[in-house]
Design an enzyme around this catalytic site. Structure first.
Site, PDB file in Angstrom:
ATOM      1  N   CYS A 190      28.548  -7.412  14.349  1.00 48.83           N
ATOM      2  CA  CYS A 190      29.953  -7.638  14.687  1.00 48.83           C
ATOM      3  C   CYS A 190      30.502  -6.425  15.432  1.00 48.83           C
ATOM      4  O   CYS A 190      30.137  -5.287  15.155  1.00 48.83           O
ATOM      5  CB  CYS A 190      30.843  -7.879  13.472  1.00 48.83           C
ATOM      6  SG  CYS A 190      30.327  -9.230  12.441  1.00 48.83           S
ATOM      7  N   ARG A 208      26.597  -6.838  19.845  1.00 45.50           N
ATOM      8  CA  ARG A 208      26.577  -6.651  18.396  1.00 45.50           C
ATOM      9  C   ARG A 208      26.646  -7.977  17.640  1.00 45.50           C
ATOM     10  O   ARG A 208      26.470  -8.012  16.420  1.00 45.50           O
ATOM     11  CB  ARG A 208      27.768  -5.787  17.957  1.00 45.50           C
ATOM     12  CG  ARG A 208      27.815  -4.436  18.620  1.00 45.50           C
ATOM     13  CD  ARG A 208      29.000  -3.660  18.126  1.00 45.50           C
ATOM     14  NE  ARG A 208      28.884  -3.401  16.707  1.00 45.50           N
ATOM     15  CZ  ARG A 208      28.212  -2.392  16.177  1.00 45.50           C
ATOM     16  NH1 ARG A 208      27.601  -1.535  16.960  1.00 45.50           N
ATOM     17  NH2 ARG A 208      28.148  -2.240  14.878  1.00 45.50           N
ATOM     18  N   TRP A 247      28.847 -11.673  14.232  1.00 41.70           N
ATOM     19  CA  TRP A 247      27.487 -12.087  13.880  1.00 41.70           C
ATOM     20  C   TRP A 247      27.586 -12.517  12.429  1.00 41.70           C
ATOM     21  O   TRP A 247      27.804 -11.692  11.545  1.00 41.70           O
ATOM     22  CB  TRP A 247      26.511 -10.923  14.056  1.00 41.70           C
ATOM     23  CG  TRP A 247      25.092 -11.318  13.841  1.00 41.70           C
ATOM     24  CD1 TRP A 247      24.240 -11.851  14.764  1.00 41.70           C
ATOM     25  CD2 TRP A 247      24.337 -11.200  12.622  1.00 41.70           C
ATOM     26  NE1 TRP A 247      23.015 -12.082  14.198  1.00 41.70           N
ATOM     27  CE2 TRP A 247      23.037 -11.695  12.890  1.00 41.70           C
ATOM     28  CE3 TRP A 247      24.615 -10.745  11.332  1.00 41.70           C
ATOM     29  CZ2 TRP A 247      22.033 -11.739  11.923  1.00 41.70           C
ATOM     30  CZ3 TRP A 247      23.618 -10.792  10.377  1.00 41.70           C
ATOM     31  CH2 TRP A 247      22.347 -11.278  10.670  1.00 41.70           C
ATOM     32  N   ASN A 297      33.650  -5.532  10.110  1.00 41.70           N
ATOM     33  CA  ASN A 297      32.211  -5.549  10.410  1.00 41.70           C
ATOM     34  C   ASN A 297      31.502  -5.058   9.158  1.00 41.70           C
ATOM     35  O   ASN A 297      31.744  -3.939   8.726  1.00 41.70           O
ATOM     36  CB  ASN A 297      31.948  -4.595  11.602  1.00 41.70           C
ATOM     37  CG  ASN A 297      30.479  -4.301  11.808  1.00 41.70           C
ATOM     38  OD1 ASN A 297      29.627  -5.120  11.476  1.00 41.70           O
ATOM     39  ND2 ASN A 297      30.188  -3.138  12.349  1.00 41.70           N
ATOM     40  N   GLY A 298      30.656  -5.908   8.554  1.00 40.63           N
ATOM     41  CA  GLY A 298      29.949  -5.488   7.338  1.00 40.63           C
ATOM     42  C   GLY A 298      29.919  -6.617   6.317  1.00 40.63           C
ATOM     43  O   GLY A 298      30.155  -7.772   6.652  1.00 40.63           O
ATOM     44  N   GLU A 325       4.417  -4.936  19.897  1.00 37.15           N
ATOM     45  CA  GLU A 325       5.701  -4.861  20.603  1.00 37.15           C
ATOM     46  C   GLU A 325       5.786  -5.952  21.683  1.00 37.15           C
ATOM     47  O   GLU A 325       6.832  -6.587  21.850  1.00 37.15           O
ATOM     48  CB  GLU A 325       5.852  -3.455  21.202  1.00 37.15           C
ATOM     49  CG  GLU A 325       7.061  -3.210  22.070  1.00 37.15           C
ATOM     50  CD  GLU A 325       8.416  -3.417  21.388  1.00 37.15           C
ATOM     51  OE1 GLU A 325       8.462  -3.592  20.160  1.00 37.15           O
ATOM     52  OE2 GLU A 325       9.414  -3.437  22.110  1.00 37.15           O
ATOM     53  N   LYS A 336       8.655  -8.846  21.776  1.00 39.22           N
ATOM     54  CA  LYS A 336       9.533  -9.073  22.949  1.00 39.22           C
ATOM     55  C   LYS A 336       9.527 -10.542  23.340  1.00 39.22           C
ATOM     56  O   LYS A 336      10.564 -11.118  23.621  1.00 39.22           O
ATOM     57  CB  LYS A 336       9.073  -8.245  24.155  1.00 39.22           C
ATOM     58  CG  LYS A 336       9.339  -6.777  24.152  1.00 39.22           C
ATOM     59  CD  LYS A 336      10.776  -6.337  24.252  1.00 39.22           C
ATOM     60  CE  LYS A 336      11.403  -6.297  22.898  1.00 39.22           C
ATOM     61  NZ  LYS A 336      11.373  -5.073  22.176  1.00 39.22           N
ATOM     62  N   GLU A 377      11.382 -12.771  20.602  1.00 38.84           N
ATOM     63  CA  GLU A 377      12.829 -12.652  20.395  1.00 38.84           C
ATOM     64  C   GLU A 377      13.654 -13.159  21.553  1.00 38.84           C
ATOM     65  O   GLU A 377      14.769 -13.616  21.348  1.00 38.84           O
ATOM     66  CB  GLU A 377      13.234 -11.232  19.991  1.00 38.84           C
ATOM     67  CG  GLU A 377      13.118 -10.188  21.042  1.00 38.84           C
ATOM     68  CD  GLU A 377      13.591  -8.821  20.553  1.00 38.84           C
ATOM     69  OE1 GLU A 377      14.518  -8.737  19.756  1.00 38.84           O
ATOM     70  OE2 GLU A 377      13.006  -7.820  21.002  1.00 38.84           O
ATOM     71  N   HIS A 437     -11.545 -11.758  12.246  1.00 39.42           N
ATOM     72  CA  HIS A 437     -11.248 -11.996  10.829  1.00 39.42           C
ATOM     73  C   HIS A 437     -10.224 -13.107  10.640  1.00 39.42           C
ATOM     74  O   HIS A 437      -9.581 -13.179   9.600  1.00 39.42           O
ATOM     75  CB  HIS A 437     -10.772 -10.691  10.175  1.00 39.42           C
ATOM     76  CG  HIS A 437     -11.807  -9.606  10.273  1.00 39.42           C
ATOM     77  ND1 HIS A 437     -12.890  -9.528   9.441  1.00 39.42           N
ATOM     78  CD2 HIS A 437     -11.935  -8.592  11.161  1.00 39.42           C
ATOM     79  CE1 HIS A 437     -13.641  -8.500   9.793  1.00 39.42           C
ATOM     80  NE2 HIS A 437     -13.083  -7.914  10.836  1.00 39.42           N
ATOM     81  N   LYS A 456      22.336  -6.673  18.253  1.00 38.68           N
ATOM     82  CA  LYS A 456      21.710  -5.430  18.683  1.00 38.68           C
ATOM     83  C   LYS A 456      21.479  -4.468  17.529  1.00 38.68           C
ATOM     84  O   LYS A 456      20.410  -3.890  17.406  1.00 38.68           O
ATOM     85  CB  LYS A 456      22.585  -4.775  19.763  1.00 38.68           C
ATOM     86  CG  LYS A 456      22.008  -3.499  20.344  1.00 38.68           C
ATOM     87  CD  LYS A 456      20.773  -3.784  21.148  1.00 38.68           C
ATOM     88  CE  LYS A 456      20.139  -2.535  21.721  1.00 38.68           C
ATOM     89  NZ  LYS A 456      18.740  -2.794  22.093  1.00 38.68           N
TER      90      LYS A 456
HETATM   91  O1  M6R Z   1      18.660   0.370  16.361  1.00 40.77           O
HETATM   92  P1  M6R Z   1      17.295   0.339  15.722  1.00 40.77           P
HETATM   93  O2  M6R Z   1      16.258   0.965  16.578  1.00 40.77           O
HETATM   94  O3  M6R Z   1      17.288   0.895  14.337  1.00 40.77           O
HETATM   95  O4  M6R Z   1      16.957  -1.205  15.619  1.00 40.77           O
HETATM   96  C1  M6R Z   1      15.795  -1.644  14.988  1.00 40.77           C
HETATM   97  C2  M6R Z   1      15.529  -3.098  15.278  1.00 40.77           C
HETATM   98  O5  M6R Z   1      16.598  -3.893  14.833  1.00 40.77           O
HETATM   99  C3  M6R Z   1      15.331  -3.363  16.785  1.00 40.77           C
HETATM  100  O6  M6R Z   1      14.317  -2.577  17.298  1.00 40.77           O
HETATM  101  C4  M6R Z   1      15.002  -4.845  17.024  1.00 40.77           C
HETATM  102  O7  M6R Z   1      13.770  -5.160  16.486  1.00 40.77           O
HETATM  103  C5  M6R Z   1      15.052  -5.159  18.518  1.00 40.77           C
HETATM  104  N1  M6R Z   1      15.764  -6.384  18.743  1.00 40.77           N
HETATM  105  C6  M6R Z   1      13.712  -5.322  19.126  1.00 40.77           C
HETATM  106  O8  M6R Z   1      13.772  -5.591  20.493  1.00 40.77           O
END
Ligand code: M6R
Length: 615
Positions: free
Chosen positions: A2, A27, A75, A101-102, A488, A492, A495, A511, A610
């Site tokens: 948020c 956010r 969010w 926010n929270g 990674e 990507k 997501e 395996h 984010k």
């Molecule tokens: O702000 P942070 O690096 O702590 O965030 C960690 C994860 O939430 C963040 O890397 C998330 O996995 C991303 N969406 C990946 O692209």
């Protein structure tokens, strides 16, 4: 999660808040809302959907006048995204309006109590409970809003950043923070309130970041007053001068923030080592390490805590620290670490990695480590963030704002910082040969130009994306330093394009995952010359025999893999430890193009936000 924005001053609050919410949409973007005081009453508009919907709705349905207002982009945590659950929330009397926010964890019991006292609730949110609790305290104790907020917040359990206004006192905004970020922009006879500085950076460079358990009354014509929520002690605001500029938070001609941020990596990596790496003198200068060298030199081990992409950067760092500095490393998901009663001692150094510096689990892991005597070092991008402030020392990545939800430049700059730390410790410990050390520094300095070259694969990657855009599953394989890159790459793709993808160490394929391979399965293999090249080539043979489609990331000039793979993407040669900085580039571009081709919202993928400031 948020984003919140508030304004009080001589300008119209509406355009400032709407633009600010658009900047904070990374956010959370399930729903949005705004409340404005027009001189006699508070007008409010809120809706499910994006800030763009809110803008349309507000402009059609309410007065946009007034120099006081608050806004929110959500969010969802408690209650599905719909109009009723959107913020701002109003108290039963209609006097108080809040954005939050929270999460208020004990909201159910408070709600029951307030219901008994005659309060009605129109939403499923914890926030509506909070604003009515504040109202109840204000009436019962006969206190001013600031005091009521203070008393009410002492009763709640959870995390919050709030901004609240009172229609009977339209010269102030009351804000408070615990666990979620909150900044106050200080202008000439005007104040801004926001989850980060992006909504107000074009109006003022001066900002105060609230610490946990602090609240402030932001009143026109008065200085900001900060108070500790629990013990009422007055704190003096530390007004920081921000370095951020407006160009950094706009798209700069790119279609999406993610693409802009992918292309920013040569500059971002350079900014990460600028002023720290001096190749001629063979020096790495990092104040956070220099000032705490003893702690690092005496460490029995390093524990890395992080989430998501930052956790992947931590995995790369595990290879680097063990390989170069010969320090044992454990890499932990912060969310697991914080709850599993880990063995931590005062001989441990904990490195917390976080782009946003606000990830709730990482923050909790840090607190646990500190409570057990460990020395905690932070690697963050966002200056002044909660993690940056909570850690004993640290190093910023200097990547610049990362707005796209999918992390790209955060990953490569985190690896760059951690490489500098490992190299510095390797040298201090005398465990890395001097000639290799020097070669390493030279190579590290050349990485930005090599990333530029890796970016030249974009046109080819786009063609490959067209071929595989309709895949339903994908495998990503890598070994050694490139195993985390495989993880990674898969993250990507998942997501932002919603294609199921898994990353594995190439040798693990036998395996289990090999059973998945048939002519429908695209397998992305990182097969650079350094490292376990021959072994990865054998893995590629195994995929080929089972008719899998092979897309290989190889070193420039490679011919062996070319013979076997359906497609190859070349990256420049470098020393093995630095290959992740190059091999990750085509994988970022690939997920970007596939997501665009599938019509996905690249910068704001569904269900994500984010920074994950809630558990
Ligand atoms: O702000 P942070 O690096 O702590 O965030 C960690 C994860 O939430 C963040 O890397 C998330 O996995 C991303 N969406 C990946 O692209």
């Amino acid at each position: 999660m948020c984003g919140i924005v508030g304004y009080i001053g001589h300008r119209d609050a509406y355009p400032i808040i709407i633009k600010g919410l658009q900047r904070l949409e990374y956010r959370g973007y399930d729903s949005a809302g705004i409340a404005l005081f027009d001189g006699s009453d508070i007008n409010l508009s809120k809706t499910k959907g994006k800030v763009e919907h809110l803008k349309k709705k507000a402009e059609e349905s309410m007065s946009l006048k007034g120099g006081l207002g608050i806004g929110h982009t959500r969010w969802a945590t408690h209650g599905i995204p719909n109009d009723e659950n959107s913020h701002p929330h109003i108290s039963n009397s209609g006097d108080l309006v809040i954005v939050h926010n929270g999460i208020i964890e004990n909201y159910e019991s408070i709600k029951k109590e307030l219901t008994k006292r005659g309060y009605n609730f129109h939403s499923d949110t914890d926030t509506e409970v909070l604003v009515n609790l504040i109202e109840e305290v204000k009436k019962k104790e006969d206190v001013k809003l600031g005091h009521a907020v203070q008393i009410a917040l002492s009763e709640v359990v959870g995390a919050y950043a709030i901004a609240i206004i009172d229609r009977n006192k339209p010269d102030e905004i009351v804000v408070a923070k615990l666990g979620s970020p909150l900044a106050i922009g200080v202008g000439e006879n005007e104040f801004f309130v926001a989850s980060d500085a992006s909504p107000f950076i074009e109006y003022t460079n001066n900002a105060v970041y609230l610490a946990d358990e602090e609240m402030a009354i932001v009143r026109l014509g008065k200085e900001i007053k900060l108070r500790k929520i629990k013990d009422d002690a007055i704190a003096y605001p530390n007004i920081m001068e921000l370095k951020l500029n407006i160009e950094e938070i706009e798209k700069g001609g790119y279609d999406h923030f993610m693409l802009k941020e992918i292309y920013e990596q040569p500059r971002a990596i350079l900014d990460t080592y600028r002023g720290r790496l001096n190749v001629d003198q063979g020096l790495i200068k990092m104040a956070g390490i220099d000032d705490n060298l003893e702690r690092f030199m005496n460490a029995d081990r390093i524990i890395i805590v992080a989430c998501g992409t930052s956790w992947h950067a931590g995995l790369v760092a595990e290879y680097i620290f063990e390989d170069l500095a010969r320090i044992p490393v454990e890499v932990e998901y912060a969310s697991e670490f914080r709850y599993r009663n880990p063995v931590i001692t005062d001989k441990d150094v904990v490195i917390a990695i976080s782009q946003s510096g606000e990830t709730a689990d990482t923050l909790a892991a840090i607190k646990l480590a500190k409570a057990n005597g460990a020395f905690v070092f932070g690697v963050c991008n966002v200056v002044g963030s909660s993690i940056a402030r909570e850690t004993d020392a640290g190093a910023y990545t200097h990547a610049g704002p990362e707005i796209g939800v999918a992390s790209t430049k955060a990953f490569t700059t985190q690896i760059t910082v951690l490489t500098l730390v490992a190299l510095k410790l390797a040298k201090e410990k005398g465990v890395f040969p001097e000639s290799k050390y020097h070669e390493f520094l030279i190579e590290l300095e050349s990485i930005p130009s090599k990333v530029e070259r890796a970016l030249e694969s974009n046109a080819l990657v786009e063609i490959i994306a067209e071929v595989y855009k309709n895949a339903t599953n994908c495998l990503y394989l890598g070994r050694g330093y490139n195993f985390p890159v495989a993880l990674e790459g898969a993250l990507k793709l998942k997501e932002i394009s919603y294609i199921h993808a898994e990353g594995y160490p190439a040798a693990e394929m036998k395996h289990g995952p090999i059973a998945l391979i048939d002519e429908q399965m695209p397998v992305f293999v990182i097969a650079t010359k350094k490292g376990h090249y021959d072994k990865v080539v054998s893995n590629i043979q195994e995929i080929k025999s089972r008719k899998g489609k092979i897309i290989a990331i190889v070193t420039e000039g490679d011919s062996q893999v070319k013979e076997l793979a359906d497609h190859v993407i070349e990256v420049p040669e470098t020393i093995e430890s630095l290959t992740p900085l190059l091999t990750t580039i085509p994988l970022q571009l690939l997920s970007y193009h596939i997501a665009v081709m599938r019509g996905c919202n690249v910068d704001q993928p569904r269900n994500l936000a984010k920074s994950v400031t809630v558990e």
